[in-house]
Design an enzyme around this catalytic site. Structure first.
Site, PDB file in Angstrom:
ATOM      1  N   HIS A 128       0.844  -1.192   0.000  1.00 15.06           N
ATOM      2  CA  HIS A 128       0.000   0.000   0.000  1.00 15.06           C
ATOM      3  C   HIS A 128       0.879   1.241   0.000  1.00 15.06           C
ATOM      4  CE1 HIS A 128      -2.610   2.934   2.480  1.00 15.06           C
ATOM      5  NE2 HIS A 128      -3.047   2.964   1.223  1.00 15.06           N
ATOM      6  N   HIS A 172       1.619  11.824  -0.891  1.00 18.26           N
ATOM      7  CA  HIS A 172       0.602  11.316   0.030  1.00 18.26           C
ATOM      8  C   HIS A 172      -0.207  12.477   0.597  1.00 18.26           C
ATOM      9  CE1 HIS A 172      -0.462   8.146   3.310  1.00 18.26           C
ATOM     10  NE2 HIS A 172      -1.504   8.559   2.613  1.00 18.26           N
TER      11      HIS A 172
END
Length: 436
Positions: A128, A172
């Site tokens: 992930h 992110h």
């Protein structure tokens, strides 16, 4: 003496008469004086996780033989083939009976059993947010870079992408929180690994975090078209498999052996703003894969459909699926809510047994759907009750034996498990500082 093997591979289904010729030639050093040519034929279909084999060894010798594309001295070659077929008088390929074939010793994605399994019939571990590797950063999800991830056994890579001044970056939440560099540079590192591992098939999911942004004309700012340049410029394009359909069923996917022989060993997906008319090799994820609820905070990890919404039961049974098993904790900072990895629970989350474990979720999925997930998405794959625990879960789902060493050389994620309350305070503090 050099031993030359021409890979003449019939890659059609068993009932088809089509024969496709691959131009690859593999040369290895053996003790034989002859240079025979082997004509390889159709791959046999395999049922779910049976591990049935139909492979041919080009020579006898020690197990775990590997192939080389050069004339350097290597172990005896193991060639991936399928069911034997011979030409009829009309020139068409017809089935024939042959003697029992030797057992294959060449691993495909680390296991010889996988060579004849369909791509859709294997459980792999997914990193992930693979690019997000930064110690003491709230946006980090992994401890090691992508090369180490692949070396350790990761075979699906996923990451969140943002556009900045016309260039795609792995960032992110925002590029101010964690910027892992350009998509092109990341893919170039992946390509280097792929080139040096000719018996491995990997999957990449591009998470389009800018799918809601619009350009000056009100059109989506980032679509599949934006990925053409980094994919092409990194050298990845030559390895990407383009399926015959944009929506593949479980039965439509080829075996790993077929992908390997074709040299098309990378499968690419995008989650939002797909355009398969313009970029047919960049598949829409949710035509082909459904996911359990993502960014989960529930330690029960239900094996229910999270994305795409509205997918009916019949359709879901014919698709691959991914188990999102990255446990998060929600923190509130300056009135904003932020989900960060719950690293203090990794020993359980990435474990084999117990409430909240990857092993329990996988078993739940098998019970609910009659087959294991195709992909197990995890944070800090290297952490767990023992080294390689997530790969042990995958091996059990695949009915194979996990005997590899994992992971990397050191793990800051594991180190951070010890003073759990201190670590959580550190993460919250870092997050707060970055959001100011």
């Amino acid at each position: 003496m050099l031993f030359s093997v021409a890979w003449l591979v019939g890659l059609a289904a068993a009932q088809s008469s089509q024969s496709i010729v691959s131009g690859s030639t593999v040369r290895v050093t053996t003790g034989a004086d002859a240079t025979p040519t082997l004509s390889l034929s159709d791959f046999e279909a395999s049922t779910f996780n049976t591990g049935s084999m139909s492979l041919l060894s080009a020579s006898t010798g020690a197990p775990n033989a590997t192939a080389s594309r050069t004339s350097s001295s290597v172990d005896p070659l193991t060639v991936i083939v399928g069911g034997s077929r011979t030409p009829s008088a009309s020139g068409n390929m017809t089935a024939s009976t042959t003697a029992a074939q030797p057992t294959n010793t060449q691993p495909c994605n680390n296991y010889p059993e996988f060579c004849t399994r369909k791509y859709s019939n294997i459980t792999e571990v997914c990193a992930h947010n693979s690019p997000f590797v930064r110690k003491n950063n709230a946006g980090s999800n992994q401890a090691y870079g992508v090369t180490q991830q692949l070396n350790d056994g990761i075979r699906m890579l996923q990451g969140q992408i943002h556009e900045v001044n016309g260039t795609l970056y792995y960032c992110h939440t925002s590029c101010d929180l964690l910027n892992a560099g350009t998509v092109e540079s990341y893919l170039a590192e992946v390509v280097s690994w792929v080139e040096n591992h000719p018996f491995d098939v990997i999957t990449i999911i591009f998470g389009n975090a800018d799918y809601e942004r619009k350009d000056a004309n009100g059109n989506p700012l980032v679509t599949s078209k934006n990925f053409v340049s980094p994919i092409t410029d990194s050298g990845l394009l030559q390895y990407i498999y383009q399926p015959p359909k944009t929506a593949m069923t479980l039965e439509d996917w080829p075996t790993l052996g077929e992908l390997i022989v074709r040299g098309k060993r990378v499968i690419t997906f995008i989650d939002y703003n797909f355009d398969t008319d313009a970029v047919p090799y960049l598949l829409w994820e949710f035509y082909n894969i459904w996911e359990t609820p993502y960014s989960p905070t529930d330690i029960q990890f239900p094996c229910t459909i999270g994305r795409p919404e509205g997918l009916n039961q019949n359709k879901s049974q014919s698709m691959m699926y991914m188990a999102n098993h990255n446990l998060n904790v929600e923190v509130s900072i300056a009135g904003s809510s932020l989900l960060i990895p719950n690293n203090v629970a990794l020993n359980v989350t990435n474990g084999l047994n117990g409430t909240g474990s990857l092993g329990l979720m996988t078993n739940t999925c098998i019970s609910d759907w009659g087959r294991p997930p195709n992909f197990l998405l995890v944070d800090y794959y290297n952490a767990g009750p023992f080294n390689g625990s997530v790969f042990e879960v995958a091996a059990r789902a695949n009915n194979v034996t996990y005997d590899r060493k994992c992971c990397g050389t050191a793990s800051f994620a594991v180190e951070l498990l010890r003073p759990s309350t201190t670590y959580l305070a550190l993460i919250v503090g870092v997050a707060a500082a970055l959001l100011l």
